[in-house]
Motif scaffolding. Structure first.
Motif, short mmCIF file in Angstrom:
data_model
loop_
_atom_site.label_atom_id
_atom_site.label_comp_id
_atom_site.label_asym_id
_atom_site.label_seq_id
_atom_site.Cartn_x
_atom_site.Cartn_y
_atom_site.Cartn_z
N HIS A 179 -29.08 14.87 -9.68
CA HIS A 179 -28.83 13.52 -10.19
C HIS A 179 -29.81 13.10 -11.27
O HIS A 179 -29.58 12.15 -11.96
N LYS A 1245 -25.11 6.39 -5.37
CA LYS A 1245 -24.38 5.97 -6.57
C LYS A 1245 -23.72 4.60 -6.40
O LYS A 1245 -22.74 4.30 -7.06
N TRP A 1257 -28.26 3.15 -15.47
CA TRP A 1257 -27.06 3.79 -15.99
C TRP A 1257 -26.59 3.01 -17.21
O TRP A 1257 -26.66 1.78 -17.25
N ASP A 1279 -23.04 15.70 -13.99
CA ASP A 1279 -22.41 14.37 -14.04
C ASP A 1279 -23.27 13.38 -14.81
O ASP A 1279 -23.06 12.18 -14.73
N HIS A 1280 -24.26 13.87 -15.57
CA HIS A 1280 -25.15 12.94 -16.29
C HIS A 1280 -24.39 12.04 -17.24
O HIS A 1280 -24.74 10.89 -17.44
N SER A 1283 -20.70 9.85 -15.04
CA SER A 1283 -20.88 9.36 -13.67
C SER A 1283 -20.02 8.12 -13.44
O SER A 1283 -19.80 7.32 -14.36
N ARG A 1284 -19.58 7.98 -12.19
CA ARG A 1284 -18.84 6.76 -11.81
C ARG A 1284 -19.49 6.20 -10.55
O ARG A 1284 -20.01 6.94 -9.72
N ARG A 1296 -26.13 8.67 -17.00
CA ARG A 1296 -27.33 8.45 -16.19
C ARG A 1296 -28.56 8.77 -17.04
O ARG A 1296 -28.66 9.84 -17.63
#
Length: 1438
Positions: A179, A1245, A1257, A1279-1280, A1283-1284, A1296
């Protein structure tokens, strides 16, 4: 000691004590602690003195003095104690606990073996074979021989098991957390030589002081563990050894924690189950025999002198001996009387004038006499008594900087002393100024020095006689007393007390006329001023009469001389553990931790003695309880001169019985002595209040610890009497510090062996851990005028970091047992519950956005930057876009107009298409210094349809470290060719470059200094705005290389956003002093001017190294309103121009037009640096400085103070400025137009509420579209960028940032009238360290460390195998290196509740810093573990 115990009894006791431990008891050094408990033991006899006894009067000559430092040495002699210590250490040999030996640079080592340190400048193969292997071989054969075993003893001695809990809760933040960290793409390599070598890019400092050396440790081969952590190094082996040692549980941890509560810090003390409690009945006050009244006793001391001086003038009163015992001078009673009268007359009548005498009866006068002149002192003392002035005897000041001399001066000043009496010889020996006058000592009042020799005095008239009165309550003399903290108090003694005391001593010792007293004590205060030892028949054992005394209570008890030698003295073998709980227990288990004490006799005649609890209300102790002795008698001191409050607490004490009643209607005096009254009214002394150290509720005596240390072999290792034990408060408890002077011929191994053994001995015998053990060179600790050790000044030097030890061993792991409980990770609350909780508590979700992007300008119609440049070259061809400044030539600059840039870009495109033969979409590496060429090459790539990648060129002075980074970026980005200048082309083909990397694998290198004359036949017309515009490669602070893909759409959106925020338009000028290789620096340098049309004044930061004023002078001369810089540039100006502000002002530097100075950085805003910068250049007109990415429409940046302890728990708690544990955070500027921000929980998240700490974010049109990798997209499913949120608004795509921060809605309003949302950045998620279950940000610990000592230039911290490693750069002498170890350890403990595992002291410039001025801590970690830092000193804390 003769007379304490028979030889047979001694042998029996000895064998009994050590039978269980020592198979072959050997001979030991005979020393005696037994009667050392008699605080003023008179058993010290100068050789020769017992044969030539001096003559003393029956009652008058009580004024002999003990040498205060002399008795202390003998206190520690006890053969039984010594053998007990050796037995303890022999037992430890079998335990085989390894302690890593500290590493030292050769220049710090006087005499040492080769394996104690890494020799600088030697090859690594040599280092590993000699140093590492030798150490490991020593450790592997641990315990096989006496020499090797002692060198590897456990330095922490036994409390290491207390670490078990804390280590269990400590985790190293994983470097590859999905993450927070961009994937490390450095692993790809087509070159076999780099398959195991991951050099850290940009490791050298490009910005910084010239003194900062570039580092050579970036490209070493290494083995790795599963975590990617190198293992094949002697440093990591030592740390592993340290961890193994700390894991060994030897003693159950004490359950003492203080709760890290947010409202207050609560210390919860759990009772110790082993604690012993007193069980006896309450003691009764003990009364001494009645003071017998003899009718012919003189009514005062002066009357006694007159009587003996006239009746028997020829009788010898005092004989002074030299060091060999030969008589130097005999003073008769007649001479003493006549000289005293003469001096009294001169004091009263010959000082000052008749109308204004300097000294009147009752005034105070200093007596300054050396220890070898008791005759002159005696005459002066009685002269003062006869003149009715008050003598204040003090030591002779040897230099103006004597330890404690200033405090003596304060005493003299408060007593109103203006005259100092001294002898002729002493007066000649005092330090003199050039004019021959005695200078005023530091802190002393102005004194008139008066010599007391008869030849300098006037004869009194025949009709003048001193007025001799009966003893009354006037002050007779003032005795100085040095307290534990170094302050000096004056104890006043009345004339009646003086007389009564002499009578009591005469009665106790049975003095009669013509008897002899030998005195080898210091004769100016204490026992020396009162009495000596009775030696009428030579020295037989039965005549040794220990006594107990204190400045406040004079003599408390004395053992009477007995004629019958068959009566043994009182003696007790007491349990040391019992004593630590203030309980008297005769030791029956025959353990080693015992203390043998002898009585000091019975209470003085006419006195009443009781024992009270040392702290709080003076309650009577029980019969088996240790307390402070209190005396009620006429013969005691009366007050501390001029200090009424302290006098009341010491001289006016009313002991209280358990029933609440007073013991006596008369006041008692606290003696400062700890002890108890045994059977038969015998008084036993166990220590002094001043030597008391209370650790975790247990009481230890400094003298006992010294005795244990001195009993450790080799006995002669340190100088006897040159050892200090004191306590310092660290983390709400006292910690023991031992400082000693080692002999000059000691080797490093000797020192380390001795220190390890001392720690074991103290731990085993006293059951307490030592916080710090330091050895200093011989003759360097502060001395008292008498040559003893000045304890409080030694402690002060330790606290200030001024001891300069040559060896130091810290044991915080073993003795700090009251750390807060490690934080237990609770099961995560679901994001939905968090959201509902926020709604219920009325907190809004932490979201914020900048204003909308409006399409207003002409250039906004273009989707591609290449089209904007072409449009500008046609509409405003002569408008200057760029001006490059250089420090090489005064006022030299290169300008570039829109048309010039367009034409150069065309020629670059032609070069690429013709010579390079490149296709559309090929990647091009641009290796240029900061300047115009870089900008032209970038737009040439766009014109040719290629994708540019800007790369920092290798440093000419440090090719071996910097060139591999260039090669790595070229390879990872799959560049089809490299474009650069002719100079760098040559550098890439140099011998050093060939030796560093294989140049055969380079793609084609194009030199743009020789561009084709003709332009490109047709410029590339881009059609897809989502296509790749350029790659942004950067190195994170953890040393990871990541390439971010930036599309044409993102470029346009970003430039439009910056244009709106900073109000950029063609008539504006902006000064930029940034590196143009990545991030916002590249955008401002290369893109924004073309998009907005403003003029950019470019100042390469590297130019500031030779001319720090270049940037500010440019801003001033060109009248710039907005300027951009980095923290490293700001630091360079602050340090480089700090002393030149006046000179700059004279040169016409004026910063009054500056509206905004924008600092470009990814890290938390550095408030202290921005404040220093603003303050420094305020006089040059720098006002209203908005240091952030801040437009004119927004309010000034706000600052909040948060609780650092809450931050560790990922919570934000606002506090007032200046409150404890407060951390100032500065807002990171206004949010850009078109940008939305949300704070999310990095694990779940889920969205977080206002003022909650989480990951920042971002949603905007100019977000990057993903990481670039040479392997292809399928490998990097990060997922940088996509992201959701897991709850709430799950449709929006966010990027992110990897940074922790929080949003806070302020009371301020922005231009649109909305309330302003302030964004605060706390730190990078990938850099945060998880220790003891809490999240720590390195910068907070580093800030604390830098504050501890003025010699710490820079600091970096990183975790390694659950240990915290602190690296500090030393500015100053290498001799100060070891001073930093205790200070750093203490600061981190106090402020962050963390124990430092390793402290590394290095030269300036060792900590690597990237181009943005950010520390590369992981790169430093690798350099440290591979033993490549060449540290000055490495300390492994136990």
């Amino acid at each position: 000691m003769p007379g304490d115990i028979t030889q047979k009894g001694y042998e029996k006791k000895r064998s009994k004590l050590i039978r269980a431990y020592v198979p072959h008891p050997g001979g030991t050094l005979i020393h005696s602690l037994s009667s050392s408990r008699t605080l003023c033991s008179t058993s010290i006899l100068v050789p020769g003195m017992s044969h030539r006894p001096s003559f003393a009067p029956p009652s008058a000559a009580r004024f002999h003095r003990r040498r205060s430092s002399g008795t202390r040495d003998e206190r520690y002699r006890s053969d039984v104690h010594s053998e007990a210590v050796q037995a303890v250490l022999a037992r430890h040999v079998e335990s085989k606990v390894a302690v890593p030996m500290p590493s030292k640079r050769r220049s710090l080592v006087v005499q040492t073996s080769m394996d104690a340190y890494t020799p600088p400048g030697e090859t690594h193969t040599h280092t590993h074979t000699s140093g590492y292997d030798m150490i490991m071989s020593v450790l592997s054969h641990l315990g096989s021989t006496s020499s090797s075993s002692s060198s590897t003893q456990s330095g922490g001695s036994g409390n290491a098991g207390r670490l078990a809990d804390s280590l269990a809760h400590t985790h190293l933040s994983h470097p590859h957390l999905k993450h927070s960290t961009p994937p490390d793409v450095t692993g790809y390599s087509s070159d076999s030589s780099h398959s195991h070598s991951h050099p850290h890019p940009n490791s050298e400092r490009h910005i910084g002081t010239i003194a900062r050396n570039t580092q050579k440790y970036g490209n070493a081969e290494r083995m790795e563990t599963g975590d990617g952590v190198p293992v094949s190094s002697r440093v990591s082996a030592k740390i592993q050894q340290l961890v193994n040692t700390l894991k060994m549980p030897r003693r159950p941890p004490l359950r003492e924690f203080f709760v890290d509560d947010f409202e207050e810090l609560l210390e919860v003390q759990q009772p110790d189950p082993k604690q012993r409690r007193p069980e006896g009945a309450e003691m009764l006050a003990v009364r001494g025999e009645d003071l017998g009244v003899v009718t012919n006793w003189p009514p005062s001391l002066e009357a006694a002198l007159q009587r003996w001086g006239t009746i028997s003038p020829k009788a010898p009163c005092l004989t002074s001996l030299d060091t060999t015992g030969k008589p130097l001078y005999v003073l008769t009673y007649g001479k003493l009387w006549s000289r005293s009268v003469k001096l009294a007359f001169n004091i009263l009548h010959k000082l000052g004038s008749k109308q204004e005498p300097m000294v009147r009866p009752g005034d105070r006068v200093a007596l300054v006499f050396p220890n070898n002149d008791p005759v002159a002192f005696m005459v002066a003392f009685y002269g003062c008594l006869l003149a009715e002035v008050v003598p204040v005897p003090i030591e002779v000041p040897l230099t103006r900087k004597d330890a404690g001399s200033q405090q003596i001066g304060f005493l003299l000043g408060s007593c109103g002393v203006t005259v100092a009496l001294t002898s002729d010889a002493c007066h000649k020996g005092l330090p003199k100024s050039a004019t021959g006058e005695i200078p005023q000592f530091r802190g002393w009042p102005k004194l008139l020095w008066f010599v007391t020799e008869s030849k300098h005095l006037s004869k009194p008239p025949r009709d003048w006689f001193p007025h001799i009165k009966d003893a009354n309550s006037d002050t007779a003399y003032i005795e100085y007393k040095t307290c534990k903290d170094g302050s000096v108090l004056g104890v006043t003694v009345m004339r009646i007390a003086l007389l009564t005391h002499c009578q009591a001593l005469t009665q106790s010792c049975g003095y009669t006329e013509a008897e002899t007293i030998v005195n080898v004590l210091d004769f100016k205060k204490d026992v020396g001023l009162w009495h000596g030892i009775l030696t009428s028949k030579g020295l037989r054992s039965e005549v040794i009469c220990p006594c107990a005394s204190s400045p406040e209570a004079l003599t408390v008890a004395i053992r009477r001389p007995v004629e019958d030698s068959s009566q043994p003295p009182g003696r007790g073998v007491l349990s040391m553990q019992g004593l630590s709980y203030s309980v008297v227990r005769v030791d029956t288990e025959e353990r080693l931790s015992v203390l043998t004490v002898q009585d000091v006799g019975t209470v003085m005649p006419g006195a009443l003695v009781c024992v009270v609890k040392p702290d709080g209300v003076p309650l009577l102790c029980k019969t088996d309880e240790i307390g402070e002795l209190c005396v009620c008698s006429v013969a005691t001191g009366t007050s501390y001169y001029g200090l009424t409050g302290m006098t009341k607490n010491t001289f006016e004490v009313f002991p209280v019985a358990s029933g609440g009643g007073l013991v006596s209607e008369y006041a008692f005096v606290r003696t400062g002595l700890l002890g108890f009254v045994g059977p038969g009214g015998l008084v036993f002394i166990s220590g002094k209040m001043d030597g008391l150290i209370v650790v975790s509720g247990r009481r230890h005596n400094a003298d006992d610890i010294i005795a244990t240390a001195l009993a450790v072999e080799p006995m002669k290792f340190i100088y006897r009497g040159r050892i200090a034990v004191f306590s310092v408060t660290v983390l709400h408890d006292e910690r023991i510090v031992v400082v000693a002077e080692q002999r000059p011929d000691s080797t490093e191994e000797d020192s380390f062996q001795w220190m390890s053994r001392v720690l074991q001995a103290i731990d085993s015998i006293h059951g307490v851990g030592v916080f710090c053990l330091g050895l200093v060179p011989a003759n360097t600790l502060p001395k008292t005028p008498l040559g003893g050790l000045h304890l409080s000044e030694t402690k002060q030097l330790y606290l200030e970091g001024g001891l300069h030890p040559c060896n130091v061993l810290m044991c915080p792991h073993t003795c700090v047992t009251n750390l807060p409980k490690p934080r237990q990770k609770q099961p995560e609350i679901g994001p939905a519950s968090v959201m509902v909780g926020n709604l219920v508590s009325g907190k809004r979700i932490a979201m914020a956005s900048g204003r909308d992007l409006g399409q207003t300008d002409d250039n906004d119609q273009f989707l591609f930057l290449s089209e904007v440049l072409q449009w500008r070259s046609q509409t405003t061809p002569e408008h200057i876009l760029y001006t490059l400044l250089s420090s090489r030539v005064t006022h030299a600059h290169t300008s570039l107009t829109c048309l010039q840039l367009h034409k150069r870009a065309e020629r670059v495109a032609a070069l690429l298409l013709e010579r390079g033969g490149l296709q559309e979409g090929d990647h091009i590496a641009l290796v240029y210094p900061p300047g115009i060429d870089l900008i032209a090459a970038f737009y040439g790539c766009l014109y040719a349809g290629c994708v540019p990648i800007t790369v920092r060129p290798p440093h000419p002075q440090n090719i071996s470290t910097t060139l591999p980074t260039v090669k790595m970026i070229v390879e990872v980005s799959r560049s089809a060719c490299v474009m650069t200048t002719a100079v760098i082309c040559k550098l890439l083909r140099s011998k050093e470059a060939v030796a560093t990397v294989d140049i055969r694998n380079w793609p084609p290198v194009l030199d743009t200094d020789d561009l084709p004359k003709k332009k490109s036949p047709a410029l590339y017309k881009p059609c897809n705005p989502d296509a790749l515009a350029y790659l942004d490669f950067s190195v994170s602070t953890t040393g990871m290389l990541a390439g971010v893909q930036i599309s044409h759409n993102a470029v346009g959106a970003f430039c439009r956003s910056v244009k709106l925020q900073c109000e950029l338009y063609p008539s504006r000028e902006v000064a930029i002093c940034l590196d143009p290789y990545c991030g916002l620096g590249f955008v401002l340098w290369c893109l924004c001017s073309v998009y907005s049309g403003h003029q950019s004044i470019l100042i390469p930061p590297v130019e500031l190294e030779s001319n720090p004023a270049l940037w500010l002078l440019a801003v001033s001369q060109l009248r710039v309103r907005d300027t951009f810089c980095s923290y490293s540039v700001m630091e360079l100006c602050t340090k480089g121009l700090g002393l030149q502000t006046e000179a700059l002002k004279a040169r016409g530097l004026d910063l009054s037009r500056v509206r905004a100075c924008v600092v470009v950085a990814e890290e938390r805003p550095r408030m202290s640096l921005t404040h220093s910068f603003s303050k420094l250049f305020k006089d040059l007109g720098l006002v209203n400085l908005a240091i952030c990415l801040q437009g004119t429409s927004g309010p000034d940046p706000t600052t909040v103070y948060v609780d650092m302890r809450a931050l560790r728990h990922d919570r934000v708690r606002l506090v007032e400025r200046g409150s404890p544990h407060s951390l100032p955070l500065m807002e990171s500027g206004k949010i850009l137009p078109g940008v939305r921000i949300i704070i999310a929980n990095p694990e779940t998240k889920g969205p977080l509420g206002d003022s909650h700490l989480g990951e920042i974010w971002v949603h905007s049109a100019h977000n990057g579209s993903g990481y670039y990798s040479g392997y292809g997209e399928e490998v990097l499913q990060s997922d940088h960028f996509i992201s959701r949120l897991s709850f709430g608004d799950t449709s929006t795509v966010w990027a992110r940032t990897g940074y922790l921060g929080f949003l806070r809605r302020t009371e301020l309003t922005d231009a649109s009238g909305e309330r302003h949302d302030a964004l605060y950045v706390v730190g990078a998620l990938e850099e945060a360290m998880e220790l003891r279950g809490m999240r720590y940000h390195p910068i907070d610990i580093e800030t604390s460390v830098i504050r501890t000592h003025q010699s710490i230039m820079e600091c970096a911290v990183f975790p390694w195998t659950n240990l915290l490693v602190v690296v500090v750069e030393l500015e100053g002498s290498e001799q100060e290196a070891l001073d930093l170890v205790p200070m750093v350890t203490k600061a981190v403990l106090e402020e962050h509740y963390l124990i430092v595992g390793v402290v590394v002291v290095t030269d300036i410039g060792v900590i690597p810093i990237n181009s943005r001025g950010e520390k590369q801590r992981m790169h430093l970690r690798d350099g440290f573990l591979q033993d490549q830092l060449d540290p000055i000193y490495v300390a492994y804390n136990m």
